[in-house]
Scaffold this active site. Structure first.
Site, PDB file in Angstrom:
ATOM      1  N   LYS A   1       0.823  -1.223   0.000  1.00 33.35           N
ATOM      2  CA  LYS A   1       0.000   0.000   0.000  1.00 33.35           C
ATOM      3  C   LYS A   1       0.851   1.264   0.000  1.00 33.35           C
ATOM      4  O   LYS A   1       0.482   2.257  -0.631  1.00 33.35           O
ATOM      5  CB  LYS A   1      -1.038   0.010   1.124  1.00 33.35           C
ATOM      6  CG  LYS A   1      -0.469  -0.085   2.519  1.00 33.35           C
ATOM      7  CD  LYS A   1      -1.591  -0.202   3.536  1.00 33.35           C
ATOM      8  CE  LYS A   1      -1.044  -0.161   4.951  1.00 33.35           C
ATOM      9  NZ  LYS A   1       0.003  -1.189   5.236  1.00 33.35           N
TER      10      LYS A   1
ATOM     11  N   ARG B   1      -5.788   2.745  11.817  1.00 33.70           N
ATOM     12  CA  ARG B   1      -5.510   1.326  12.018  1.00 33.70           C
ATOM     13  C   ARG B   1      -6.413   0.714  13.083  1.00 33.70           C
ATOM     14  O   ARG B   1      -6.298  -0.480  13.360  1.00 33.70           O
ATOM     15  CB  ARG B   1      -4.066   1.160  12.467  1.00 33.70           C
ATOM     16  CG  ARG B   1      -3.125   0.671  11.355  1.00 33.70           C
ATOM     17  CD  ARG B   1      -1.749   0.654  11.952  1.00 33.70           C
ATOM     18  NE  ARG B   1      -0.808  -0.220  11.351  1.00 33.70           N
ATOM     19  CZ  ARG B   1       0.156   0.183  10.499  1.00 33.70           C
ATOM     20  NH1 ARG B   1       0.200   1.409  10.079  1.00 33.70           N
ATOM     21  NH2 ARG B   1       1.041  -0.675  10.075  1.00 33.70           N
TER      22      ARG B   1
ATOM     23  N   ARG C   1      12.135  -7.321   2.104  1.00 32.01           N
ATOM     24  CA  ARG C   1      12.144  -5.862   1.954  1.00 32.01           C
ATOM     25  C   ARG C   1      13.417  -5.258   2.558  1.00 32.01           C
ATOM     26  O   ARG C   1      13.822  -5.633   3.648  1.00 32.01           O
ATOM     27  CB  ARG C   1      10.900  -5.290   2.649  1.00 32.01           C
ATOM     28  CG  ARG C   1      10.796  -3.784   2.568  1.00 32.01           C
ATOM     29  CD  ARG C   1       9.395  -3.327   2.751  1.00 32.01           C
ATOM     30  NE  ARG C   1       8.928  -3.440   4.137  1.00 32.01           N
ATOM     31  CZ  ARG C   1       7.744  -3.008   4.534  1.00 32.01           C
ATOM     32  NH1 ARG C   1       6.905  -2.461   3.679  1.00 32.01           N
ATOM     33  NH2 ARG C   1       7.373  -3.152   5.793  1.00 32.01           N
TER      34      ARG C   1
ATOM     35  N   ARG D   1      14.251  -3.360   7.963  1.00 37.40           N
ATOM     36  CA  ARG D   1      13.544  -2.753   9.090  1.00 37.40           C
ATOM     37  C   ARG D   1      13.500  -3.768  10.221  1.00 37.40           C
ATOM     38  O   ARG D   1      13.211  -4.935   9.979  1.00 37.40           O
ATOM     39  CB  ARG D   1      12.105  -2.409   8.671  1.00 37.40           C
ATOM     40  CG  ARG D   1      11.961  -1.023   8.102  1.00 37.40           C
ATOM     41  CD  ARG D   1      10.601  -0.806   7.504  1.00 37.40           C
ATOM     42  NE  ARG D   1       9.482  -1.116   8.393  1.00 37.40           N
ATOM     43  CZ  ARG D   1       8.219  -0.850   8.093  1.00 37.40           C
ATOM     44  NH1 ARG D   1       7.924  -0.260   6.942  1.00 37.40           N
ATOM     45  NH2 ARG D   1       7.248  -1.156   8.914  1.00 37.40           N
TER      46      ARG D   1
ATOM     47  N   ARG E   1       2.844  -8.472  13.857  1.00 42.99           N
ATOM     48  CA  ARG E   1       2.162  -7.380  13.135  1.00 42.99           C
ATOM     49  C   ARG E   1       0.944  -7.901  12.388  1.00 42.99           C
ATOM     50  O   ARG E   1      -0.087  -7.212  12.318  1.00 42.99           O
ATOM     51  CB  ARG E   1       3.136  -6.707  12.158  1.00 42.99           C
ATOM     52  CG  ARG E   1       4.167  -5.844  12.871  1.00 42.99           C
ATOM     53  CD  ARG E   1       5.335  -5.508  11.981  1.00 42.99           C
ATOM     54  NE  ARG E   1       4.982  -4.616  10.890  1.00 42.99           N
ATOM     55  CZ  ARG E   1       5.671  -4.530   9.754  1.00 42.99           C
ATOM     56  NH1 ARG E   1       6.719  -5.289   9.544  1.00 42.99           N
ATOM     57  NH2 ARG E   1       5.301  -3.687   8.834  1.00 42.99           N
TER      58      ARG E   1
HETATM   59  P1  AMP Z   1       3.997   0.807   8.866  1.00 41.89           P
HETATM   60  O1  AMP Z   1       5.226   1.424   8.324  1.00 41.89           O
HETATM   61  O2  AMP Z   1       2.734   1.491   8.415  1.00 41.89           O
HETATM   62  O3  AMP Z   1       3.954  -0.697   8.645  1.00 41.89           O
HETATM   63  O4  AMP Z   1       4.031   1.027  10.455  1.00 41.89           O
HETATM   64  C1  AMP Z   1       5.079   0.498  11.243  1.00 41.89           C
HETATM   65  C2  AMP Z   1       4.678   0.485  12.721  1.00 41.89           C
HETATM   66  O5  AMP Z   1       4.396   1.826  13.146  1.00 41.89           O
HETATM   67  C3  AMP Z   1       3.429  -0.306  13.056  1.00 41.89           C
HETATM   68  O6  AMP Z   1       3.686  -1.691  13.233  1.00 41.89           O
HETATM   69  C4  AMP Z   1       2.990   0.378  14.356  1.00 41.89           C
HETATM   70  O7  AMP Z   1       3.789  -0.040  15.447  1.00 41.89           O
HETATM   71  C5  AMP Z   1       3.318   1.851  14.074  1.00 41.89           C
HETATM   72  N1  AMP Z   1       2.168   2.546  13.443  1.00 41.89           N
HETATM   73  C6  AMP Z   1       2.114   3.105  12.201  1.00 41.89           C
HETATM   74  N2  AMP Z   1       0.915   3.652  11.951  1.00 41.89           N
HETATM   75  C7  AMP Z   1       0.171   3.432  13.071  1.00 41.89           C
HETATM   76  C8  AMP Z   1      -1.172   3.728  13.441  1.00 41.89           C
HETATM   77  N3  AMP Z   1      -2.024   4.358  12.601  1.00 41.89           N
HETATM   78  N4  AMP Z   1      -1.593   3.357  14.678  1.00 41.89           N
HETATM   79  C9  AMP Z   1      -0.757   2.745  15.547  1.00 41.89           C
HETATM   80  N5  AMP Z   1       0.499   2.405  15.253  1.00 41.89           N
HETATM   81  C10 AMP Z   1       0.979   2.746  14.031  1.00 41.89           C
END
Ligand code: AMP
Length: 218
Positions: A13, A88, A127, A160, A171
């Protein structure tokens, strides 16, 4: 154009949102990117968020709602934005609606990107990203020209920490329990469009642009 990109980690996404953002010149707001930047800069918010992110858990709602509120207040977001990785939880979605109502705005579309679960795990574990310019690669699907080095700035690519296997599983469970209910939430409100995220990046982008056009968004 006011869009939300929804989907499990690893469905692509972020990549799709970034392409739409540059195509239509609207900012992409990735709460994950903003939190990672806060961790790099060692801000108080970054230090608080790191413990959750390292375990694959969600950062508290008030932290991410605060981030989005500040971002939306920037002039660049006045004509549109793409939210990637937010909301989320149902609570975040409700807070987003309140925020938009107070601005007399509403979402045009919520794009729910999905790919089969085994594919998600393969995508996440391969990744790699550049710690300097944040460019994203995949060891098999979009490798850099020189193994392990960023094409743009030559720096060493990193994985990461939350893309490591045990964290990926955490996750995905968090997604199933807390984020997946948003699919139904937005479907009931007539805002949801499903996007098949399998195949090449360009193919998915083509499907997405068509979908947005069909809904009069682009
Ligand atoms: P992402 O890069 O979107 O996969 O986000 C990486 C991590 O950031 C997630 O596993 C959460 O720990 C935190 N995170 C990102 N966006 C949110 C959100 N909207 N609500 C809560 N935690 C978030």
């Amino acid at each position: 154009m006011r869009l939300v990109f929804l989907g499990a980690p690893g469905v692509g996404k972020g990549t799709q949102a970034e392409l739409i953002a540059s195509r239509f010149r609207h900012p992409r707001i990735s709460t994950g990117d903003i939190l990672r930047e806060a961790i790099r800069s060692k801000t108080a918010m970054g230090l608080q968020a790191k413990a959750y992110m390292d375990r694959g858990q969600l950062v508290p709602d008030e932290v991410v709602v605060g981030i989005v509120k500040d971002k939306l207040a920037e002039p660049a977001c006045a004509d549109g934005f793409l939210l990637d990785g937010f909301p989320r939880t149902v609570h975040q979605a409700e807070r987003l609606t309140d925020l938009l109502n107070s601005r007399k705005e509403r979402l045009d579309r919520v794009v729910n990107v999905s790919v089969p679960r085994d594919e998600v795990v393969r995508r996440l574990s391969g990744r790699r990203s550049c710690p300097t310019c944040q460019a994203v690669y995949h060891v098999d699907f979009s490798p850099p020209q020189r193994a392990g080095r960023c094409d743009r700035c030559g720096n060493e690519l990193m994985q990461r920490s939350d893309d490591q296997r045990e964290t990926v599983e955490a996750r995905l469970s968090v997604y199933d329990a807390q984020t997946a209910p948003l699919v139904q939430y937005y479907r009931e409100r007539g805002l949801l469009s499903d996007l098949d995220g399998s195949g090449r990046v360009e193919e998915v982008q083509e499907r997405l642009v068509k979908l947005l056009a069909e809904h009069g968004v682009a």
